[in-house]
Motif scaffolding. Structure first.
Motif, short mmCIF file in Angstrom:
data_model
loop_
_atom_site.label_atom_id
_atom_site.label_comp_id
_atom_site.label_asym_id
_atom_site.label_seq_id
_atom_site.Cartn_x
_atom_site.Cartn_y
_atom_site.Cartn_z
N TYR A 362 33.88 50.16 37.33
CA TYR A 362 34.39 51.59 37.05
C TYR A 362 35.52 52.07 37.81
O TYR A 362 35.76 53.34 37.69
CB TYR A 362 33.14 52.61 37.16
N VAL A 363 35.98 51.23 38.60
CA VAL A 363 37.09 51.76 39.28
C VAL A 363 38.27 50.80 38.97
O VAL A 363 39.23 51.26 38.18
CB VAL A 363 36.77 51.67 40.85
N ASN A 364 38.47 49.82 39.53
CA ASN A 364 39.72 48.49 39.37
C ASN A 364 39.36 48.32 37.68
O ASN A 364 40.40 48.01 36.90
CB ASN A 364 39.86 47.81 40.24
N GLY A 365 38.10 47.80 37.51
CA GLY A 365 37.70 47.39 36.18
C GLY A 365 38.27 48.43 35.13
O GLY A 365 38.56 48.18 34.00
N TYR A 366 37.99 49.98 35.31
CA TYR A 366 38.51 50.78 34.43
C TYR A 366 40.11 50.62 34.11
O TYR A 366 40.42 50.82 33.19
CB TYR A 366 38.22 52.22 34.86
N ILE A 367 40.80 50.80 35.32
CA ILE A 367 42.28 50.52 35.30
C ILE A 367 42.68 49.40 34.26
O ILE A 367 43.49 49.29 33.46
CB ILE A 367 43.00 50.32 36.46
N VAL A 368 41.78 48.22 34.47
CA VAL A 368 42.34 46.86 33.68
C VAL A 368 42.12 47.35 32.03
O VAL A 368 42.66 46.92 31.24
CB VAL A 368 41.49 45.97 34.23
N ARG A 369 40.80 47.73 31.99
CA ARG A 369 40.38 47.82 30.37
C ARG A 369 41.39 48.86 29.87
O ARG A 369 41.74 48.78 28.82
CB ARG A 369 38.91 48.54 30.41
N ARG A 370 41.75 50.00 30.40
CA ARG A 370 42.70 51.11 30.10
C ARG A 370 44.06 50.34 29.82
O ARG A 370 44.71 50.72 28.79
CB ARG A 370 42.80 52.24 30.79
N GLY A 371 44.45 49.74 30.80
CA GLY A 371 45.69 48.81 30.83
C GLY A 371 45.64 47.95 29.36
O GLY A 371 46.88 47.89 28.50
N VAL A 379 47.46 42.56 36.60
CA VAL A 379 46.92 41.31 37.05
C VAL A 379 46.30 41.62 38.32
O VAL A 379 45.50 40.77 38.80
CB VAL A 379 47.91 40.35 36.98
N VAL A 380 47.00 42.37 39.24
CA VAL A 380 46.73 42.63 40.66
C VAL A 380 45.21 43.33 40.58
O VAL A 380 44.49 42.73 41.36
CB VAL A 380 47.60 43.39 41.44
N ASN A 381 44.96 44.48 39.83
CA ASN A 381 43.63 44.98 39.63
C ASN A 381 42.62 44.23 39.16
O ASN A 381 41.47 44.08 39.57
CB ASN A 381 43.84 46.22 38.77
N TYR A 382 43.05 43.39 38.21
CA TYR A 382 42.25 42.44 37.65
C TYR A 382 41.61 40.99 38.85
O TYR A 382 40.50 40.95 38.95
CB TYR A 382 42.84 41.20 36.60
N MET A 383 42.50 40.89 39.63
CA MET A 383 42.35 39.97 40.82
C MET A 383 41.51 40.52 41.59
O MET A 383 40.59 40.00 42.42
CB MET A 383 43.67 39.35 41.44
N MET A 384 41.62 41.74 42.26
CA MET A 384 40.96 42.63 43.08
C MET A 384 39.54 42.58 42.61
O MET A 384 38.58 42.73 43.28
CB MET A 384 41.70 43.83 43.60
N LYS A 385 39.39 42.96 41.35
CA LYS A 385 38.22 43.05 40.83
C LYS A 385 37.33 41.80 41.34
O LYS A 385 36.12 41.94 41.54
CB LYS A 385 38.05 43.44 39.50
N HIS A 386 37.82 40.80 40.82
CA HIS A 386 37.11 39.50 40.88
C HIS A 386 36.96 39.14 42.22
O HIS A 386 36.05 38.38 42.54
CB HIS A 386 37.81 38.30 39.97
N LEU A 387 38.07 39.18 43.09
CA LEU A 387 37.55 39.02 44.57
C LEU A 387 36.34 39.80 45.00
O LEU A 387 35.58 39.28 45.88
CB LEU A 387 38.77 39.75 45.38
N VAL A 388 36.40 41.03 44.76
CA VAL A 388 34.82 41.91 45.15
C VAL A 388 33.86 41.42 44.38
O VAL A 388 32.88 41.10 44.94
CB VAL A 388 34.99 43.43 44.88
N LEU A 389 33.84 41.12 43.16
CA LEU A 389 32.64 40.29 42.60
C LEU A 389 32.41 38.99 43.24
O LEU A 389 31.25 38.62 43.48
CB LEU A 389 32.89 40.08 41.00
N ALA A 390 33.49 38.07 43.63
CA ALA A 390 33.31 36.77 44.21
C ALA A 390 32.54 37.12 45.67
O ALA A 390 31.57 36.21 46.23
CB ALA A 390 34.29 36.23 44.43
N LYS A 391 32.87 38.12 46.33
CA LYS A 391 32.23 38.55 47.77
C LYS A 391 30.86 38.80 47.49
O LYS A 391 30.16 38.37 48.50
CB LYS A 391 33.36 39.67 48.31
#
Length: 411
Positions: A362-371, A379-391
C-alpha cells in the motif's frame, strides 16, 4: 460549546432522517486507535464510544488493564474509563457495556476476568447498526477486519480510515462492498502526532503534538476540484467530522477531498522512502541521512514517485502539482522527517522484526500499480517492494527450514 447530543439532534432534524444515536465505534486499538478513543473521552461532553475487540484474549487484556485507556504525556499517565465494549467470538459480536441499565457499573473486573467465556455467553449479541466507524488497523488487514462488521454498516453509515498507505478503499469496494448503492460513506485522515507504543495494549505515549487532517472521500466521478464544496454530506459524516474537529487533543481540521489527497500523497512519498529503506537496512530513521549510497537510492525512488504523482489523472487541473511534488521538494521533506524522527524505528521495520505483514503493498506497491496504469515503469520502487518482501520472508524461511525456491524449481 455544543454537546454531542445537541449536534446529533440538530443534524438529524436538518436531514429529516431518524435521529442519530451519536455513538462512535472504533476498530483497531494500536497507537492511533488508543489515542483517538482517549481523545474523544477527554472532551467536556464525550460521545458514547464502543471499542471493537477482535477476540476474547484481547478482552482478557482489557480486563487486566482495569477497563481503561492510558495516554502518557511528559511522563504522566492520563487514564480514561467509561468505554463500552464489543467482543468478537465465534463470528458474533457480544455487547459488554461499561454501565448497567440502572446506571451502576458493570460487574466486578475480578469476576469477569475469572471466566471470560461465561461473561461472553451471558452477554447480548450486538447487531446494532453502526453509524460512525473509525478504522485504525493496518492496511493489509483492513478488509478482513471490516468484513466482520460489514453487516452492521448501511448506506447511511460513515467509515473513517486512519492509516498509512493508499489503495485500501479500492480493495474494500472490490471485496466487501461491490455494489455502489450498498456502500457506506467514506472519510480518510492523516495523523502527524508523535505516538509510541508502550509495553502493553491500551497504553500509548504521546511524544509530540501534531495535527489530524480529515476529509470525505467522494464516489468516483461524482465531484471535481471545482464543485467539491457544493456536495451535501449525510448526517453521520457531518456528525463525525464535527465531533472530531471539536476534540482538542486531536488538533483536527477538515479539508476538501482534493486537498486531503495531496496531503496523503506527500505522506506516501515520505513513507515510500524511509519505511522500506530502514526495514531493509535494519536501522533507525536518522541513519539514512549519513549514508551516501542510501541518498542515491532515495533520489532514484523519489524521481519515480514524483513522475507518477504528477501524471495521476485525478490531479490534472490542480495548480502547482509539478512544484509541490518535484523530486527536490520531496527530498527536502524526507530529509526533514528523517531528521525529526532520527531515533525512531519505522513501523515497517518493526513489522519485519516482529514477522508481521508489512504495508509495503500500500506504499511502494501503490506507486508501482498507479505507474503501470499510466505507462510509467517504476523499477526502483518495484525492486524496493520485493526487497522488503524478501526480508520478511527470509526470517520465516529460517524458522521453518524451507527448501530454497531454486531447488524446488529443479525438482
Amino acid at each position: 460549546m455544543s454537546t454531542w447530543i445537541q449536534d446529533a439532534d440538530e443534524l438529524s432534524r436538518d436531514s429529516g432522517k431518524r435521529r442519530l444515536s451519536g455513538r462512535i465505534h472504533i476498530l483497531g486499538l494500536g497507537n492511533v486507535g488508543t489515542f483517538v478513543a482517549h481523545s474523544l473521552a477527554s472532551r467536556a461532553s464525550p460521545p458514547p464510544i464502543t471499542l471493537l475487540l477482535h477476540n476474547p484474549d484481547l478482552y482478557r487484556t482489557w480486563l487486566a488493564k482495569k477497563k481503561c485507556l492510558a495516554v502518557n504525556t511528559n511522563g504522566l499517565d492520563d487514564i480514561k474509563t467509561g468505554f463500552d465494549i464489543n467482543v468478537l467470538g465465534d463470528k458474533t459480536w457480544h455487547s459488554l457495556p461499561y454501565w448497567n441499565k440502572d446506571g451502576t457499573p458493570e460487574e466486578g473486573i475480578e469476576s469477569q476476568e475469572a471466566n471470560v467465556e461465561e461473561s461472553l455467553a451471558r452477554s447480548a449479541e450486538d447487531d446494532e447498526h453502526i453509524e460512525c466507524l473509525i478504522v485504525t488497523v493496518k492496511a493489509p488487514v483492513t478488509a478482513m477486519a471490516l468484513e466482520s462488521v460489514s453487516h452492521r454498516l448501511t448506506p447511511d453509515s460513515t467509515v473513517l480510515f486512519l492509516q498509512n498507505g493508499m489503495g485500501v478503499i479500492d480493495e474494500i469496494n472490490k471485496k466487501i462492498f461491490p455494489e455502489p448503492h450498498q456502500r457506506p460513506h467514506y472519510m480518510q485522515g492523516i495523523i502527524s502526532h508523535g505516538l509510541a507504543r508502550r509495553r502493553d495494549h491500551f497504553q500509548v505515549s504521546h511524544t509530540g503534538v501534531g495535527s489530524t487532517i480529515l476529509g470525505r472521500v467522494p464516489s468516483p466521478g461524482t465531484i471535481s476540484p471545482a464543485n467539491e464544496n457544493d456536495v451535501d454530506w449525510v448526517p453521520s459524516t457531518k456528525y463525525l467530522m464535527r465531533t472530531l474537529t471539536l476534540t482538542p487533543p486531536l488538533v483536527a481540521v477538515a479539508e476538501t477531498p482534493s486537498a486531503l489527497m495531496l496531503y496523503q500523497l506527500e505522506k506516501l512519498a515520505m513513507n515510500a522512502v524511509i519505511n522500506p529503506l530502514t526495514a531493509v537496512m535494519d536501522c533507525e530513521n536518522g541513519e539514512l541521512l549519513y549514508n551516501y549510497s542510501m541518498t542515491r537510492v532515495m533520489r532514484l525512488l523519489l524521481m519515480e514517485i514524483s513522475s507518477v504523482i504528477c501524471a495521476l489523472p485525478e490531479l490534472q487541473g490542480i495548480p502547482g502539482i509539478e512544484s509541490r511534488f518535484s523530486p527536490e521538494r520531496l527530498r527536502w521533506m524526507v530529509t526533514q522527517l528523517a531528521n525529526q524522527t532520527a531515533k525512531n524505528h519505522s513501523s515497517m521495520l518493526q513489522d519485519v522484526r516482529s514477522r508481521k505483514t508489512t504495508e509495503i503493498e500500500y506504499v511502494n506497491g501503490y506507486i508501482v500499480r498507479r505507474g503501470e496504469e499510466i505507462g510509467i515503469k517504476c523499477v526502483v520502487n518495484y525492486m524496493m517492494k520485493h526487497l522488503v518482501l524478501a526480508k520478511q520472508q527470509s526470517s520465516k524461511q529460517r524458522e521453518s527450514g524451507a527448501i530454497p525456491v531454486d531447488l524446488l524449481n529443479g525438482i
